[in-house]
Design a protein around this motif. Sequence first.
Motif, short mmCIF file in Angstrom:
data_model
loop_
_atom_site.label_atom_id
_atom_site.label_comp_id
_atom_site.label_asym_id
_atom_site.label_seq_id
_atom_site.Cartn_x
_atom_site.Cartn_y
_atom_site.Cartn_z
N GLU A 37 0.83 -1.20 0.00
CA GLU A 37 0.00 0.00 0.00
C GLU A 37 0.87 1.25 0.00
O GLU A 37 1.90 1.31 0.66
CB GLU A 37 -0.92 0.01 1.22
CG GLU A 37 -1.97 -1.08 1.22
CD GLU A 37 -2.91 -0.97 2.39
OE1 GLU A 37 -2.77 0.00 3.18
OE2 GLU A 37 -3.79 -1.82 2.54
N PHE A 38 0.41 2.24 -0.76
CA PHE A 38 1.07 3.55 -0.73
C PHE A 38 0.61 4.24 0.54
O PHE A 38 -0.55 4.60 0.69
CB PHE A 38 0.69 4.34 -1.97
CG PHE A 38 1.27 5.74 -2.00
CD1 PHE A 38 2.58 5.96 -1.64
CD2 PHE A 38 0.50 6.82 -2.41
CE1 PHE A 38 3.13 7.23 -1.67
CE2 PHE A 38 1.03 8.09 -2.45
CZ PHE A 38 2.35 8.30 -2.08
N SER A 39 1.52 4.41 1.49
CA SER A 39 1.14 4.96 2.79
C SER A 39 2.14 6.00 3.27
O SER A 39 3.06 5.70 4.04
CB SER A 39 1.03 3.84 3.83
OG SER A 39 2.21 3.04 3.84
N MET A 102 7.41 2.92 -7.23
CA MET A 102 7.05 3.44 -5.91
C MET A 102 7.48 4.90 -5.78
O MET A 102 6.73 5.74 -5.26
CB MET A 102 7.72 2.59 -4.82
CG MET A 102 7.19 1.18 -4.71
SD MET A 102 7.98 0.29 -3.35
CE MET A 102 7.39 -1.37 -3.66
N ILE A 103 8.68 5.21 -6.25
CA ILE A 103 9.14 6.60 -6.20
C ILE A 103 8.27 7.48 -7.10
O ILE A 103 7.95 8.62 -6.75
CB ILE A 103 10.62 6.69 -6.62
CG1 ILE A 103 11.50 6.00 -5.57
CG2 ILE A 103 11.06 8.16 -6.77
CD1 ILE A 103 12.96 5.95 -5.93
N ALA A 104 7.85 6.93 -8.24
CA ALA A 104 6.97 7.68 -9.14
C ALA A 104 5.65 8.01 -8.44
O ALA A 104 5.10 9.11 -8.63
CB ALA A 104 6.71 6.87 -10.42
N ASN A 105 5.14 7.09 -7.62
CA ASN A 105 3.92 7.35 -6.86
C ASN A 105 4.12 8.50 -5.87
O ASN A 105 3.23 9.34 -5.68
CB ASN A 105 3.50 6.10 -6.09
CG ASN A 105 2.88 5.05 -6.98
OD1 ASN A 105 2.44 5.34 -8.09
ND2 ASN A 105 2.87 3.81 -6.52
N VAL A 106 5.29 8.53 -5.26
CA VAL A 106 5.61 9.61 -4.31
C VAL A 106 5.66 10.95 -5.04
O VAL A 106 5.09 11.95 -4.57
CB VAL A 106 6.95 9.35 -3.59
CG1 VAL A 106 7.29 10.51 -2.67
CG2 VAL A 106 6.89 8.05 -2.80
N LEU A 107 6.31 10.97 -6.20
CA LEU A 107 6.39 12.21 -6.98
C LEU A 107 4.99 12.69 -7.40
O LEU A 107 4.70 13.89 -7.35
CB LEU A 107 7.26 11.98 -8.23
CG LEU A 107 8.76 11.84 -7.98
CD1 LEU A 107 9.46 11.35 -9.23
CD2 LEU A 107 9.36 13.16 -7.52
N SER A 108 4.14 11.75 -7.78
CA SER A 108 2.77 12.10 -8.17
C SER A 108 2.02 12.70 -6.99
O SER A 108 1.25 13.66 -7.15
CB SER A 108 2.05 10.85 -8.68
OG SER A 108 0.71 11.13 -9.00
#
Length: 242
Positions: A37-39, A102-108
Amino acid sequence: MFKRLNNFIIDWLFPEECVICGASGRWLCNDCLENIEFSPINSCPFCHKFSFLGLTCEKCKKEKCLDGIFCHSSYKNLIVKKIIHHYKYNYLLDLKFILADMIANVLSNIKKGQEIGAISKILTEKTLFFPVPLHKMRIRYRGFNQSELLLEELAKQKIILPQAISLKLQRICYTTPQVKLKAKERIKNLKKAFAYKGKSLKNRNIILIDDVATTCSTLNECAQILKQHGARKVYGIVIAKG
């Protein structure tokens, strides 16, 4: 022809199996991937009091140079922990695709925060991305810098521009691995370990990329060096935060 034969032999000798459940076919199967999960962690990286998306609180800013840490997951997530371990220490470099996502999700998520005005402009056309550097002896032993590979993958996917990546931050002292040290020892261990050998960073925002942050000593030491060379704000993006 030879390359295809070589790949066939490698696949036969070392078949891909999920590093979590052992299912054949991929290093991380879809079922295990869905359990990540993105948390983001909403706390100051230093005092751990509530702070939106992991920005450094005003009190800690008086003593620390790092302006915040954005993460994908907690290091308590055992799936994420195992993926990072296999990537770094078992040399399963194909896991970089998952970790880069995962890093791309953080940037988004940062971009969304900027759009709604929840955070200031962190990502701009002038933002530079630095991999946290390894000493040349560590690279010679391991064969790669895990953070640098993740940035290269993000550039290939056109999530960031290749020209936004800088390798001018260097580790000039070979130090004891941070994982083996206690919090106070980590800070002492990193003194004068880094150097920046590039142009002025005046008014630039900097994003430091690393896999894991626990005490944040490494990221803070890097931030101090970069701010000495003019950086306006320095943030970290990590896959997992301890």
